[in-house]
Design a protein around this motif. Structure first.
Motif, short mmCIF file in Angstrom:
data_model
loop_
_atom_site.label_atom_id
_atom_site.label_comp_id
_atom_site.label_asym_id
_atom_site.label_seq_id
_atom_site.Cartn_x
_atom_site.Cartn_y
_atom_site.Cartn_z
N THR A 250 0.86 -1.18 0.00
CA THR A 250 0.00 0.00 0.00
C THR A 250 0.90 1.22 0.00
O THR A 250 1.69 1.42 0.92
CB THR A 250 -0.93 0.02 1.23
OG1 THR A 250 -1.79 -1.13 1.17
CG2 THR A 250 -1.79 1.27 1.26
N LEU A 251 0.78 2.02 -1.06
CA LEU A 251 1.59 3.23 -1.22
C LEU A 251 0.71 4.45 -0.99
O LEU A 251 -0.32 4.61 -1.64
CB LEU A 251 2.20 3.28 -2.62
CG LEU A 251 3.02 4.53 -2.96
CD1 LEU A 251 4.27 4.61 -2.07
CD2 LEU A 251 3.42 4.53 -4.43
N ILE A 252 1.13 5.30 -0.08
CA ILE A 252 0.43 6.54 0.22
C ILE A 252 1.25 7.68 -0.35
O ILE A 252 2.45 7.76 -0.13
CB ILE A 252 0.27 6.74 1.74
CG1 ILE A 252 -0.49 5.56 2.36
CG2 ILE A 252 -0.42 8.06 2.05
CD1 ILE A 252 -0.39 5.50 3.87
N LEU A 253 0.59 8.58 -1.09
CA LEU A 253 1.26 9.74 -1.66
C LEU A 253 0.60 10.99 -1.11
O LEU A 253 -0.61 11.13 -1.20
CB LEU A 253 1.17 9.73 -3.19
CG LEU A 253 1.81 8.52 -3.86
CD1 LEU A 253 0.76 7.52 -4.27
CD2 LEU A 253 2.60 8.95 -5.07
N ASP A 254 1.39 11.90 -0.57
CA ASP A 254 0.86 13.15 -0.03
C ASP A 254 1.11 14.27 -1.04
O ASP A 254 2.26 14.66 -1.24
CB ASP A 254 1.52 13.47 1.31
CG ASP A 254 0.92 14.68 2.01
OD1 ASP A 254 -0.25 15.03 1.70
OD2 ASP A 254 1.60 15.28 2.85
N GLU A 255 0.05 14.74 -1.68
CA GLU A 255 0.11 15.80 -2.69
C GLU A 255 1.24 15.56 -3.70
O GLU A 255 2.14 16.38 -3.85
CB GLU A 255 0.25 17.17 -2.01
CG GLU A 255 -0.94 17.49 -1.11
CD GLU A 255 -0.92 18.92 -0.61
OE1 GLU A 255 -0.48 19.81 -1.34
OE2 GLU A 255 -1.38 19.13 0.53
N PRO A 256 1.19 14.44 -4.40
CA PRO A 256 2.31 14.02 -5.24
C PRO A 256 2.53 14.86 -6.49
O PRO A 256 3.61 14.80 -7.07
CB PRO A 256 1.95 12.59 -5.62
CG PRO A 256 0.45 12.58 -5.61
CD PRO A 256 0.08 13.48 -4.47
N THR A 257 1.54 15.63 -6.93
CA THR A 257 1.73 16.38 -8.18
C THR A 257 2.22 17.80 -7.96
O THR A 257 2.49 18.51 -8.92
CB THR A 257 0.41 16.42 -8.99
OG1 THR A 257 -0.61 17.03 -8.21
CG2 THR A 257 -0.01 15.01 -9.39
N THR A 258 2.38 18.20 -6.70
CA THR A 258 2.87 19.54 -6.40
C THR A 258 4.35 19.65 -6.79
O THR A 258 5.17 18.86 -6.35
CB THR A 258 2.70 19.86 -4.91
OG1 THR A 258 1.32 19.73 -4.57
CG2 THR A 258 3.18 21.27 -4.58
N GLY A 259 4.66 20.61 -7.62
CA GLY A 259 6.05 20.89 -7.95
C GLY A 259 6.69 19.97 -8.98
O GLY A 259 7.91 19.95 -9.10
N ILE A 260 5.88 19.16 -9.71
CA ILE A 260 6.47 18.31 -10.74
C ILE A 260 5.90 18.68 -12.10
O ILE A 260 4.80 19.23 -12.21
CB ILE A 260 6.29 16.80 -10.45
CG1 ILE A 260 4.84 16.35 -10.51
CG2 ILE A 260 6.90 16.46 -9.08
CD1 ILE A 260 4.65 14.84 -10.38
#
Length: 193
Positions: free
Chosen positions: A160-170
């Protein structure tokens, strides 16, 4: 194919007078992708930090595959198959890409450099990532650092992979790569939050 069902049941978390989570329940089946949506301050980050062991809930339970578990640290979460990729990835700037990939491996010396390099190169190929194992972390973009952290967590056996706001800054291209990688993880039976 690894399969894991995660359930958060009646989670409560308070910070002084602020009630961050009130009676939140969530079921995450293997092979699914979930997006937690809500305005700032809605409690999204608090909830995933509880699941990933960065915070403890005041009340409620976490179950994995029908069994109650206690997650009191990020290391405990990883042992249970849950890993969190933060908005600003947790890496070691003075180390190389390969050395960061190895960080946290079980055992005294982990897999060794040669085997670790092979695993990193194979994982990069599988997901279409272009990471130089000998490159410096400081030369990577935020998106590339996220890619490396995702591969590192996967190498530790998370399901289970949790991403916290992964699209910010990419960049847009890195977002496309990220979303393709997440779909591939779901196809492999892993879950994504």
């Amino acid at each position: 194919m690894s399969r894991m069902k995660v359930e958060l049941l009646h989670i409560h978390k308070r910070f002084g007078a602020v009630q961050a989570n009130r009676d939140v329940s969530l079921r995450v089946e293997a092979g699914t992708i979930h997006g937690l949506l809500g305005e700032n301050g809605a409690g999204k980050s608090t909830l995933v930090k509880i699941l990933s062991g960065f915070l403890r809930c005041d009340q409620g339970e976490i179950w994995i595959d029908g069994q109650p578990v206690r997650i009191d640290s990020p290391a405990a979460a990883i042992r249970l198959g849950i890993g969190m990729l933060h908005q600003d990835p947790l890496d070691f700037p003075s180390l190389t890409v390969l050395e960061n990939f190895i960080a946290g491996q079980r055992g005294r010396l982990g897999l060794g450099l040669r085997e670790s390099r092979k695993r990193l190169e194979k994982a990069c190929e599988e997901f279409g990532f272009n990471l130089n194992p000998d490159g410096a972390i400081g030369s990577l973009t935020v998106g590339e650092r996220q890619q490396l952290e995702m591969l590192r967590l996967l190498s530790l056996g998370i399901n289970t992979l949790i991403l916290d706001e992964p699209t910010t800054g990419i960049s847009a291209a890195q977002k496309d790569l990220l979303f393709a990688a997440l779909r591939r993880l779901a196809e492999q039976g892993k879950s994504v939050i």
